[in-house]
Design a protein around this motif. Structure first.
Motif, PDB file in Angstrom:
ATOM      1  N   PHE A  89       0.830  -1.201   0.000  1.00 12.55           N
ATOM      2  CA  PHE A  89       0.000   0.000   0.000  1.00 12.55           C
ATOM      3  C   PHE A  89       0.867   1.254   0.000  1.00 12.55           C
ATOM      4  N   TYR A  90       1.876   1.309   0.852  1.00 15.72           N
ATOM      5  CA  TYR A  90       2.709   2.509   0.907  1.00 15.72           C
ATOM      6  C   TYR A  90       3.617   2.654  -0.311  1.00 15.72           C
ATOM      7  N   GLN A  91       3.846   1.553  -1.010  1.00 18.69           N
ATOM      8  CA  GLN A  91       4.527   1.658  -2.297  1.00 18.69           C
ATOM      9  C   GLN A  91       3.625   2.399  -3.286  1.00 18.69           C
ATOM     10  N   TYR A  92       2.328   2.104  -3.215  1.00 18.97           N
ATOM     11  CA  TYR A  92       1.361   2.823  -4.041  1.00 18.97           C
ATOM     12  C   TYR A  92       1.319   4.301  -3.644  1.00 18.97           C
ATOM     13  N   VAL A  93       1.308   4.565  -2.347  1.00 20.37           N
ATOM     14  CA  VAL A  93       1.279   5.949  -1.863  1.00 20.37           C
ATOM     15  C   VAL A  93       2.478   6.730  -2.394  1.00 20.37           C
ATOM     16  N   SER A  94       3.641   6.087  -2.470  1.00 21.04           N
ATOM     17  CA  SER A  94       4.864   6.778  -2.896  1.00 21.04           C
ATOM     18  C   SER A  94       4.743   7.380  -4.289  1.00 21.04           C
ATOM     19  N   SER A  95       3.932   6.750  -5.152  1.00 13.86           N
ATOM     20  CA  SER A  95       3.762   7.281  -6.516  1.00 13.86           C
ATOM     21  C   SER A  95       2.481   8.092  -6.676  1.00 13.86           C
ATOM     22  N   HIS A  96       1.720   8.232  -5.579  1.00 15.82           N
ATOM     23  CA  HIS A  96       0.466   9.001  -5.633  1.00 15.82           C
ATOM     24  C   HIS A  96       0.366   9.980  -4.457  1.00 15.82           C
ATOM     25  N   GLN A  97       1.473  10.268  -3.851  1.00 16.08           N
ATOM     26  CA  GLN A  97       1.491  11.071  -2.623  1.00 16.08           C
ATOM     27  C   GLN A  97       0.880  12.450  -2.809  1.00 16.08           C
ATOM     28  N   HIS A  98       1.047  13.024  -3.995  1.00 18.81           N
ATOM     29  CA  HIS A  98       0.583  14.386  -4.228  1.00 18.81           C
ATOM     30  C   HIS A  98      -0.779  14.429  -4.937  1.00 18.81           C
ATOM     31  N   TYR A  99      -1.418  13.286  -5.048  1.00 19.13           N
ATOM     32  CA  TYR A  99      -2.781  13.245  -5.580  1.00 19.13           C
ATOM     33  C   TYR A  99      -3.750  13.802  -4.533  1.00 19.13           C
ATOM     34  N   THR A 100      -4.967  14.070  -4.956  1.00 19.55           N
ATOM     35  CA  THR A 100      -6.041  14.385  -4.011  1.00 19.55           C
ATOM     36  C   THR A 100      -6.668  13.070  -3.577  1.00 19.55           C
ATOM     37  N   TRP A 101      -6.743  12.847  -2.257  1.00 20.56           N
ATOM     38  CA  TRP A 101      -7.266  11.590  -1.715  1.00 20.56           C
ATOM     39  C   TRP A 101      -8.658  11.842  -1.127  1.00 20.56           C
ATOM     40  N   VAL A 102      -9.670  11.315  -1.805  1.00 21.74           N
ATOM     41  CA  VAL A 102     -11.053  11.488  -1.359  1.00 21.74           C
ATOM     42  C   VAL A 102     -11.453  10.269  -0.530  1.00 21.74           C
ATOM     43  N   HIS A 103     -12.027  10.516   0.642  1.00 18.35           N
ATOM     44  CA  HIS A 103     -12.357   9.417   1.553  1.00 18.35           C
ATOM     45  C   HIS A 103     -13.669   9.710   2.274  1.00 18.35           C
ATOM     46  N   TRP A 104     -14.095   8.755   3.102  1.00 24.70           N
ATOM     47  CA  TRP A 104     -15.319   8.916   3.888  1.00 24.70           C
ATOM     48  C   TRP A 104     -14.978   8.726   5.364  1.00 24.70           C
ATOM     49  N   ASN A 105     -14.876   9.846   6.088  1.00 26.20           N
ATOM     50  CA  ASN A 105     -14.642   9.844   7.544  1.00 26.20           C
ATOM     51  C   ASN A 105     -13.326   9.190   7.982  1.00 26.20           C
ATOM     52  N   MET A 106     -12.308   9.196   7.138  1.00 30.33           N
ATOM     53  CA  MET A 106     -11.002   8.639   7.524  1.00 30.33           C
ATOM     54  C   MET A 106     -10.162   9.743   8.164  1.00 30.33           C
ATOM     55  N   ARG A 107     -10.523  10.128   9.384  1.00 38.47           N
ATOM     56  CA  ARG A 107      -9.951  11.349   9.956  1.00 38.47           C
ATOM     57  C   ARG A 107      -9.051  11.164  11.172  1.00 38.47           C
ATOM     58  N   ASP A 108      -9.136  10.040  11.877  1.00 40.71           N
ATOM     59  CA  ASP A 108      -8.426  10.005  13.156  1.00 40.71           C
ATOM     60  C   ASP A 108      -7.752   8.665  13.427  1.00 40.71           C
ATOM     61  N   ILE A 109      -7.209   8.528  14.625  1.00 38.47           N
ATOM     62  CA  ILE A 109      -6.436   7.353  15.010  1.00 38.47           C
ATOM     63  C   ILE A 109      -7.311   6.124  15.199  1.00 38.47           C
TER      64      ILE A 109
END
Length: 264
Positions: A96-116
């Motif tokens: 997953f974080y390998q994917y993030v490395s190539s999409h880090q500066h994209y806009t990430w749209v989510h539903w309530n993914m806000r906290d710990i």
């Protein structure tokens, strides 16, 4: 009046944010994930993650990361997953974080993914617990669709649970969709494929709602005053944004003047 002006200003800001998403779909990633229940955890341990799905808003291409897929590659049986869960979860989050490395500066749209408890911080924390070093996604690149809808339509735009009710209102299929409670039960039963399918469905639903919202066809229960307030300034803003009402008002004024100066 100040309240109305602030409301209008906030409405302009979120609509610009929405326009940026819709006008640049190639650089937008929709994300959702499933995990162990984050309630009733007396030992304070972080909930284990079972699957993550990410979808490009433009192409619809969906990439998924799941425990059962990693286990299959390792030739582990379903019973082996529980014994080796931490190592499998670590491999899943590596991908997953390998994917993030190539999409880090994209806009990430989510539903309530806000906290710990549930969100980007929870995924990052879980990865650290397993020995990983998570890449940080800038908060300015994260867009919570749940909050965006409240900002546009007000808190009464749909009843709870909002995602499911919004699906019903807009006739979006709930095939494979599991509620939070059902996902927790599925985790306890080690139904990892079912959890994965639910995650895929939810990321598809979030993308669907985003597109309908951007195209102005999303159905809600919001009324005019829920969106614009009940002040004259809000009325003026509404008329500016809905040109047909302004046109009707203009024509009515012309007709009124004609009657006044050229009576029969």
């Amino acid at each position: 009046m100040g309240e109305a002006i602030n409301r209008i200003q906030r409405l302009k800001e979120v609509r610009k944010q929405l326009a940026d998403i819709i006008n640049n779909p190639k650089n937008v990633t929709i994300i959702h994930y499933s995990c162990e229940s984050f309630y009733d955890r007396p030992d304070g341990s972080s909930p284990r993650i079972t699957s993550i799905a990410v979808r490009n808003l433009y192409s619809g291409q969906t990439t998924s990361f799941s425990i059962h897929q990693v286990a299959e590659i390792k030739a582990y049986s379903k019973d082996d997953i529980e014994i080796n869960y931490n190592s499998l979860e670590k491999l899943m989050l590596d991908d997953f974080y390998q994917y993030v490395s190539s999409h880090q500066h994209y806009t990430w749209v989510h539903w309530n993914m806000r906290d710990i408890n549930y969100g980007f911080p929870a995924i990052a924390h879980r990865y650290r617990v397993l020995g990983g070093n998570p890449l940080e996604i800038n908060e300015s690149n994260m867009v919570d669709l749940a909050r965006l809808l409240v900002a546009i339509y007000g808190t009464k735009y749909i009843s709870h649970p909002r995602l499911q009710k919004l699906m019903e209102k807009n006739k979006i299929t709930d095939k494979d969709f599991l509620s939070g409670a059902d996902e927790a039960t599925a985790f306890q039963k080690k139904e990892y494929v079912k959890l994965h399918q639910s995650t895929l469905r939810k990321v598809d639903v979030i993308a669907n709602i985003t597109e309908r919202l951007g195209n102005g066809v999303l159905k809600t229960n919001a009324k005019w005053k829920d969106i614009y307030g009940s002040y004259p300034a809000a009325l003026g803003e509404f008329l500016k944004e809905h040109w047909i009402f302004s046109l009707i008002s203009f024509i009515s004024a012309i007709v009124g003047l004609a009657v006044l100066f050229f009576p029969k």
